[in-house]
Design a protein around this motif. Structure first.
Motif, PDB file in Angstrom:
ATOM      1  N   SER A  53     -19.369  14.009  32.204  1.00  0.00           N
ATOM      2  CA  SER A  53     -18.700  12.742  32.488  1.00  0.00           C
ATOM      3  C   SER A  53     -19.377  12.025  33.657  1.00  0.00           C
ATOM      4  O   SER A  53     -19.916  12.654  34.561  1.00  0.00           O
ATOM      5  CB  SER A  53     -17.213  12.950  32.792  1.00  0.00           C
ATOM      6  N   LYS A  54     -19.349  10.695  33.623  1.00  0.00           N
ATOM      7  CA  LYS A  54     -19.940   9.909  34.717  1.00  0.00           C
ATOM      8  C   LYS A  54     -19.282  10.269  36.050  1.00  0.00           C
ATOM      9  O   LYS A  54     -19.945  10.349  37.075  1.00  0.00           O
ATOM     10  CB  LYS A  54     -19.753   8.418  34.454  1.00  0.00           C
ATOM     11  N   PHE A  55     -17.960  10.454  36.033  1.00  0.00           N
ATOM     12  CA  PHE A  55     -17.233  10.788  37.259  1.00  0.00           C
ATOM     13  C   PHE A  55     -17.744  12.097  37.853  1.00  0.00           C
ATOM     14  O   PHE A  55     -18.043  12.184  39.041  1.00  0.00           O
ATOM     15  CB  PHE A  55     -15.735  10.876  36.974  1.00  0.00           C
ATOM     16  N   GLU A 104     -13.521  -2.454  27.514  1.00  0.00           N
ATOM     17  CA  GLU A 104     -14.344  -2.478  26.300  1.00  0.00           C
ATOM     18  C   GLU A 104     -15.285  -1.275  26.214  1.00  0.00           C
ATOM     19  O   GLU A 104     -15.599  -0.798  25.132  1.00  0.00           O
ATOM     20  CB  GLU A 104     -15.141  -3.781  26.228  1.00  0.00           C
ATOM     21  N   GLN A 105     -15.733  -0.779  27.372  1.00  0.00           N
ATOM     22  CA  GLN A 105     -16.605   0.398  27.393  1.00  0.00           C
ATOM     23  C   GLN A 105     -15.818   1.676  27.138  1.00  0.00           C
ATOM     24  O   GLN A 105     -16.385   2.708  26.838  1.00  0.00           O
ATOM     25  CB  GLN A 105     -17.314   0.513  28.741  1.00  0.00           C
ATOM     26  N   GLY A 106     -14.518   1.594  27.280  1.00  0.00           N
ATOM     27  CA  GLY A 106     -13.667   2.763  27.090  1.00  0.00           C
ATOM     28  C   GLY A 106     -13.289   3.367  28.425  1.00  0.00           C
ATOM     29  O   GLY A 106     -14.148   3.858  29.154  1.00  0.00           O
ATOM     30  N   LEU A 107     -12.042   3.282  28.760  1.00  0.00           N
ATOM     31  CA  LEU A 107     -11.571   3.837  30.025  1.00  0.00           C
ATOM     32  C   LEU A 107     -11.664   5.355  29.988  1.00  0.00           C
ATOM     33  O   LEU A 107     -11.303   5.980  28.998  1.00  0.00           O
ATOM     34  CB  LEU A 107     -10.119   3.427  30.280  1.00  0.00           C
ATOM     35  N   PRO A 108     -12.150   5.950  31.067  1.00  0.00           N
ATOM     36  CA  PRO A 108     -12.175   7.410  31.104  1.00  0.00           C
ATOM     37  C   PRO A 108     -10.751   7.951  31.185  1.00  0.00           C
ATOM     38  O   PRO A 108      -9.865   7.311  31.745  1.00  0.00           O
ATOM     39  CB  PRO A 108     -12.963   7.727  32.370  1.00  0.00           C
ATOM     40  N   THR A 109     -10.558   9.106  30.616  1.00  0.00           N
ATOM     41  CA  THR A 109      -9.256   9.764  30.675  1.00  0.00           C
ATOM     42  C   THR A 109      -9.368  10.992  31.571  1.00  0.00           C
ATOM     43  O   THR A 109     -10.478  11.429  31.907  1.00  0.00           O
ATOM     44  CB  THR A 109      -8.798  10.219  29.275  1.00  0.00           C
ATOM     45  N   SER A 110      -8.243  11.545  31.934  1.00  0.00           N
ATOM     46  CA  SER A 110      -8.273  12.757  32.761  1.00  0.00           C
ATOM     47  C   SER A 110      -8.977  13.888  32.019  1.00  0.00           C
ATOM     48  O   SER A 110      -9.669  14.705  32.628  1.00  0.00           O
ATOM     49  CB  SER A 110      -6.863  13.158  33.166  1.00  0.00           C
ATOM     50  N   ILE A 111      -8.840  13.925  30.709  1.00  0.00           N
ATOM     51  CA  ILE A 111      -9.500  14.975  29.919  1.00  0.00           C
ATOM     52  C   ILE A 111     -11.009  14.737  29.882  1.00  0.00           C
ATOM     53  O   ILE A 111     -11.792  15.666  30.104  1.00  0.00           O
ATOM     54  CB  ILE A 111      -8.933  15.031  28.480  1.00  0.00           C
ATOM     55  N   SER A 112     -11.440  13.499  29.641  1.00  0.00           N
ATOM     56  CA  SER A 112     -12.883  13.237  29.584  1.00  0.00           C
ATOM     57  C   SER A 112     -13.536  13.465  30.942  1.00  0.00           C
ATOM     58  O   SER A 112     -14.710  13.819  31.026  1.00  0.00           O
ATOM     59  CB  SER A 112     -13.173  11.827  29.070  1.00  0.00           C
ATOM     60  N   ASN A 113     -12.790  13.272  32.025  1.00  0.00           N
ATOM     61  CA  ASN A 113     -13.342  13.488  33.360  1.00  0.00           C
ATOM     62  C   ASN A 113     -13.468  14.965  33.711  1.00  0.00           C
ATOM     63  O   ASN A 113     -14.001  15.303  34.762  1.00  0.00           O
ATOM     64  CB  ASN A 113     -12.514  12.762  34.422  1.00  0.00           C
TER      65      ASN A 113
END
Length: 120
Positions: free
Chosen positions: A37-39, A23-32
């Motif tokens: 990014s949190k990661f 629901e929060q939105g899974l991170p993607t390789s691009i967003s990471n």
């Protein structure tokens, strides 16, 4: 039924940690790849383990001064690739595939030989 199976079927329990993550939105390789990014933020906050041998090889496509904000391998800015506290940093006149550059290969060999000799 497991959370993973439920997720694939679109049916996650309301109290499931996996549901909250989805629901929060899974991170993607691009967003990471984003510095925000949190990661990435969590990763850079983790201190390097004492005694661990860490070396860095970074491309500098335009061979700009390292202080130049435009210094980059063409994808990652030097400022983002640089890590404080590493045993060595080697900057290669190369793009994002710096690990394939002959100078980088020679540096990798040097590092491996150095650490091999320290085992004797």
């Amino acid at each position: 039924m497991s959370d993973a199976t439920s997720m694939l079927q679109g049916e996650l329990p309301k109290d499931s940690p996996l549901r909250r993550l989805v629901e929060q939105g899974l991170p993607t390789s691009i967003s990471n790849l984003s510095p925000s990014s949190k990661f990435v933020q969590t990763s850079i906050a983790i201190p390097l383990r004492p005694g661990l041998h860490i070396h860095s090889i970074i491309g500098n496509k335009g061979q700009r001064p390292l202080e130049d904000p435009r210094c980059s391998d063409g994808v990652v800015p030097y400022a983002s690739a640089h890590l404080d506290g590493v045993e060595s940093e080697f900057v290669v006149p190369s793009g994002h595939g710096a690990h394939e550059h002959p100078e980088a290969v020679a540096e990798i060999r040097r590092i491996l030989h150095k650490h091999l000799a320290s085992l004797d």
